[in-house]
Design an enzyme around this catalytic site. Structure first.
Site, mmCIF file in Angstrom:
data_model
loop_
_atom_site.group_PDB
_atom_site.id
_atom_site.type_symbol
_atom_site.label_atom_id
_atom_site.label_comp_id
_atom_site.label_asym_id
_atom_site.label_seq_id
_atom_site.Cartn_x
_atom_site.Cartn_y
_atom_site.Cartn_z
ATOM 1 N N ASP A 131 -4.583 -11.081 -9.975
ATOM 2 C CA ASP A 131 -4.040 -10.116 -9.022
ATOM 3 C C ASP A 131 -2.541 -9.997 -9.261
ATOM 4 O OD1 ASP A 131 -6.532 -9.956 -7.905
ATOM 5 O OD2 ASP A 131 -6.027 -11.004 -6.050
ATOM 6 N N GLN A 160 0.602 -2.206 -10.566
ATOM 7 C CA GLN A 160 0.772 -1.404 -9.353
ATOM 8 C C GLN A 160 1.463 -0.073 -9.628
ATOM 9 O OE1 GLN A 160 2.960 -4.695 -8.004
ATOM 10 N NE2 GLN A 160 1.420 -5.431 -6.544
ATOM 11 N N ARG A 181 -6.247 -3.487 -14.396
ATOM 12 C CA ARG A 181 -6.725 -2.931 -13.122
ATOM 13 C C ARG A 181 -5.563 -2.158 -12.480
ATOM 14 N NH1 ARG A 181 -6.888 -7.168 -8.646
ATOM 15 N NH2 ARG A 181 -8.568 -8.123 -9.827
ATOM 16 N N LYS A 184 -2.809 1.100 -6.420
ATOM 17 C CA LYS A 184 -1.612 1.778 -5.884
ATOM 18 C C LYS A 184 -0.532 0.754 -5.542
ATOM 19 C CE LYS A 184 -3.916 5.892 -4.131
ATOM 20 N NZ LYS A 184 -4.207 6.756 -2.966
ATOM 21 N N LYS A 198 3.655 8.430 -0.348
ATOM 22 C CA LYS A 198 2.272 8.252 -0.787
ATOM 23 C C LYS A 198 1.858 9.290 -1.844
ATOM 24 C CE LYS A 198 -2.422 8.146 1.021
ATOM 25 N NZ LYS A 198 -2.849 8.291 -0.339
ATOM 26 N N HIS A 228 -9.946 3.417 -3.607
ATOM 27 C CA HIS A 228 -11.001 4.049 -2.798
ATOM 28 C C HIS A 228 -10.655 5.500 -2.541
ATOM 29 C CE1 HIS A 228 -10.340 -0.177 -1.620
ATOM 30 N NE2 HIS A 228 -11.600 -0.243 -1.980
ATOM 31 N N ARG A 289 -4.677 -6.978 6.957
ATOM 32 C CA ARG A 289 -4.064 -6.022 6.018
ATOM 33 C C ARG A 289 -5.008 -4.843 5.797
ATOM 34 N NH1 ARG A 289 -1.943 -10.666 3.503
ATOM 35 N NH2 ARG A 289 -3.574 -10.754 1.933
HETATM 36 C C1 LIG Z 1 -10.542 -3.950 -6.464
HETATM 37 C C2 LIG Z 1 -9.146 -3.879 -5.928
HETATM 38 C C3 LIG Z 1 -8.233 -4.860 -6.264
HETATM 39 C C4 LIG Z 1 -6.915 -4.791 -5.788
HETATM 40 N N1 LIG Z 1 -5.994 -5.685 -6.244
HETATM 41 C C5 LIG Z 1 -4.706 -5.538 -5.883
HETATM 42 C C6 LIG Z 1 -3.682 -6.348 -6.451
HETATM 43 O O1 LIG Z 1 -3.926 -7.226 -7.277
HETATM 44 N N2 LIG Z 1 -2.402 -6.145 -6.036
HETATM 45 C C7 LIG Z 1 -2.072 -5.164 -5.132
HETATM 46 O O2 LIG Z 1 -0.882 -4.992 -4.831
HETATM 47 N N3 LIG Z 1 -3.025 -4.400 -4.575
HETATM 48 C C8 LIG Z 1 -4.313 -4.548 -4.921
HETATM 49 N N4 LIG Z 1 -5.266 -3.738 -4.371
HETATM 50 C C9 LIG Z 1 -4.933 -2.911 -3.179
HETATM 51 C C10 LIG Z 1 -4.338 -1.562 -3.564
HETATM 52 O O3 LIG Z 1 -3.066 -1.725 -4.102
HETATM 53 C C11 LIG Z 1 -4.266 -0.638 -2.321
HETATM 54 O O4 LIG Z 1 -3.410 -1.217 -1.367
HETATM 55 C C12 LIG Z 1 -5.596 -0.367 -1.653
HETATM 56 O O5 LIG Z 1 -6.628 -0.261 -2.588
HETATM 57 C C13 LIG Z 1 -5.543 0.963 -0.879
HETATM 58 O O6 LIG Z 1 -5.276 2.016 -1.778
HETATM 59 P P1 LIG Z 1 -6.359 3.089 -2.277
HETATM 60 O O7 LIG Z 1 -6.130 3.336 -3.726
HETATM 61 O O8 LIG Z 1 -7.715 2.639 -1.932
HETATM 62 O O9 LIG Z 1 -5.935 4.445 -1.616
HETATM 63 P P2 LIG Z 1 -5.525 4.888 -0.148
HETATM 64 O O10 LIG Z 1 -4.846 6.187 -0.331
HETATM 65 O O11 LIG Z 1 -4.802 3.812 0.586
HETATM 66 O O12 LIG Z 1 -6.929 5.087 0.527
HETATM 67 C C14 LIG Z 1 -7.839 6.080 0.071
HETATM 68 C C15 LIG Z 1 -8.998 6.156 1.016
HETATM 69 O O13 LIG Z 1 -9.698 4.930 0.960
HETATM 70 C C16 LIG Z 1 -10.179 4.564 2.225
HETATM 71 N N5 LIG Z 1 -9.592 3.264 2.593
HETATM 72 C C17 LIG Z 1 -8.519 2.652 2.032
HETATM 73 N N6 LIG Z 1 -8.296 1.464 2.612
HETATM 74 C C18 LIG Z 1 -9.255 1.340 3.570
HETATM 75 C C19 LIG Z 1 -9.568 0.347 4.520
HETATM 76 N N7 LIG Z 1 -8.852 -0.765 4.610
HETATM 77 N N8 LIG Z 1 -10.625 0.560 5.327
HETATM 78 C C20 LIG Z 1 -11.370 1.652 5.232
HETATM 79 N N9 LIG Z 1 -11.123 2.652 4.364
HETATM 80 C C21 LIG Z 1 -10.080 2.491 3.550
HETATM 81 C C22 LIG Z 1 -9.788 5.672 3.178
HETATM 82 O O14 LIG Z 1 -10.858 6.583 3.220
HETATM 83 C C23 LIG Z 1 -8.594 6.289 2.495
HETATM 84 O O15 LIG Z 1 -8.413 7.622 2.837
HETATM 85 C C24 LIG Z 1 -6.560 -3.759 -4.872
HETATM 86 C C25 LIG Z 1 -7.483 -2.773 -4.531
HETATM 87 C C26 LIG Z 1 -8.757 -2.803 -5.064
HETATM 88 C C27 LIG Z 1 -9.698 -1.697 -4.722
#
Ligand SMILES: Cc1cc2nc3c(=O)[nH]c(=O)nc-3n(C[C@H](O)[C@H](O)[C@H](O)COP(=O)(O)OP(=O)(O)OC[C@H]3O[C@@H](n4cnc5c(N)ncnc54)[C@H](O)[C@@H]3O)c2cc1C
Length: 318
Positions: A131, A160, A181, A184, A198, A228, A289
């Protein structure tokens, strides 16, 4: 934004997270995002996911450790996780956090334990992923990742999209042909090093996605898109089609319990989907979080608590 920041701030306060932690698993609301408190529970959730064609990455929840003994215990736990995945014949790997391996105490100790974990995984024909944590750790995480990956070749790393430096970091990483990986970014970073808006993070995520997929056609990366966001997923799918990249040469990653609808869509499109499966007793800061990312999730927690308290008041006193 205010609500998000407030919940995020609460997630750092033990006086708030401890009482929630005592209730969350009992009342079941934490299980939406956390596979359980024990490795056995995480393995059982993983078996279910793998039986539906998903890959998994086990993630032992916990914060920074402050003693060498604690770091060694985590290291042994990570190795145990890999061995159990192997014993159960599950399609997956583990994700590790270097701060859980004593990064704050001794960098060389941390490097040697990261190496030990990767070596055990390699002996079993498996991979590990690292991570990416807050920006105070970016340089040292890259250094440790690079040295372990150069030696063993079975490591992946999160990068990131909100950090301005990430495009340069990808150039540095290309020669070592790793799984990257792209995410965001989950931490609160200052504006001199991280994109704040964003929509601008999304633009950079798309740009870096294309860069990774183009690199994949040359064999420089195995891209994994950890998001997601349907728009990010659609971009990566469109770009991989444009580049005629075979489906097995990139993957999507999503977190356990989040956007299960999108997880199903990605899998139905024939793409590889790896689900990040968090577990452990120290689940509360992680859980909060996830709530802070989407305050609407708080309603489902409140609903669970209300339903539980209605049930409790209806039960005869014992
Ligand atoms: C497999 C994986 C590993 C990760 N590893 C790291 C890492 O090592 N370091 C790091 O800094 N970050 C990590 N992250 C977190 C990442 O940086 C984001 O903070 C997180 O994924 C939210 O961003 P998003 O791309 O999903 O988009 P967003 O724009 O935040 O969300 C897009 C859509 O996803 C859905 N969504 C997002 N979060 C949620 C929630 N909590 N509950 C319900 N729906 C939600 C909503 O529908 C939202 O509209 C990881 C994420 C994933 C998926």
């Amino acid at each position: 934004m205010l609500v998000r920041n407030f919940i995020f701030w609460l997630s750092t306060k033990r006086s708030v997270t401890d009482p929630i932690a005592r209730r969350g698993m009992k009342y079941g609301f934490a299980r939406r995002f956390v596979a359980g408190e024990t490795l056995d529970e995480a393995l059982s959730a993983s078996m279910d996911l793998c039986s539906h064609g998903r890959h998994v990455s086990l993630n032992r929840l916990g914060e920074n450790v402050t003693t060498e003994a604690a770091a060694r215990e985590v290291c042994a736990g990570y190795i145990h996780m890999i061995e159990d995945l192997q014993a159960q014949n599950l399609d997956g790997n583990i994700s590790i956090k270097l701060t859980q391996l004593g990064l704050d105490i001794d960098k060389e100790l941390c490097r040697s334990m990261a190496r030990e974990i990767a070596a055990r995984a390699s002996a079993l024909g498996r991979t590990i992923e690292m991570d990416m944590e807050g920006s105070a750790y970016t340089d040292i995480t890259l250094d440790i990742f690079e040295s372990v990956q150069r030696e063993l070749g079975n490591c992946g790393l999160a990068v990131q999209a909100y950090l301005y430096r990430s495009a340069e970091d990808l150039k540095r990483l290309a020669p070592i042909r790793a799984k990257i990986r792209l995410v965001k970014g989950a931490y609160h970073e200052p504006k001199n090093i991280a994109i704040q808006k964003k929509s601008d993070v999304d633009i950079n995520f798309r740009k870096l996605s294309t860069h990774l997929l183009e690199g994949a056609t040359q064999g420089s990366f195995f891209p994994a898109f950890g998001s997601h966001d349907p728009a990010m997923v659609a971009h990566a799918q469109a770009e991989s089609a444009r580049l005629k990249l075979a489906k097995g040469r990139y993957e999507f990653q999503m977190i356990y319990g989040i956007r299960r609808d999108l997880q199903n869509q990605v899998y139905a499109a024939g793409d590889t989907l790896q689900v990040y499966v968090p577990f452990g007793t120290d689940w509360c800061p992680y859980f909060m979080r996830r709530l802070s990312e989407r305050p609407a999730n708080c309603w489902f927690v409140l609903r669970s608590l209300l339903a539980e308290s209605v049930q409790t008041t209806r039960q005869p006193a014992s």
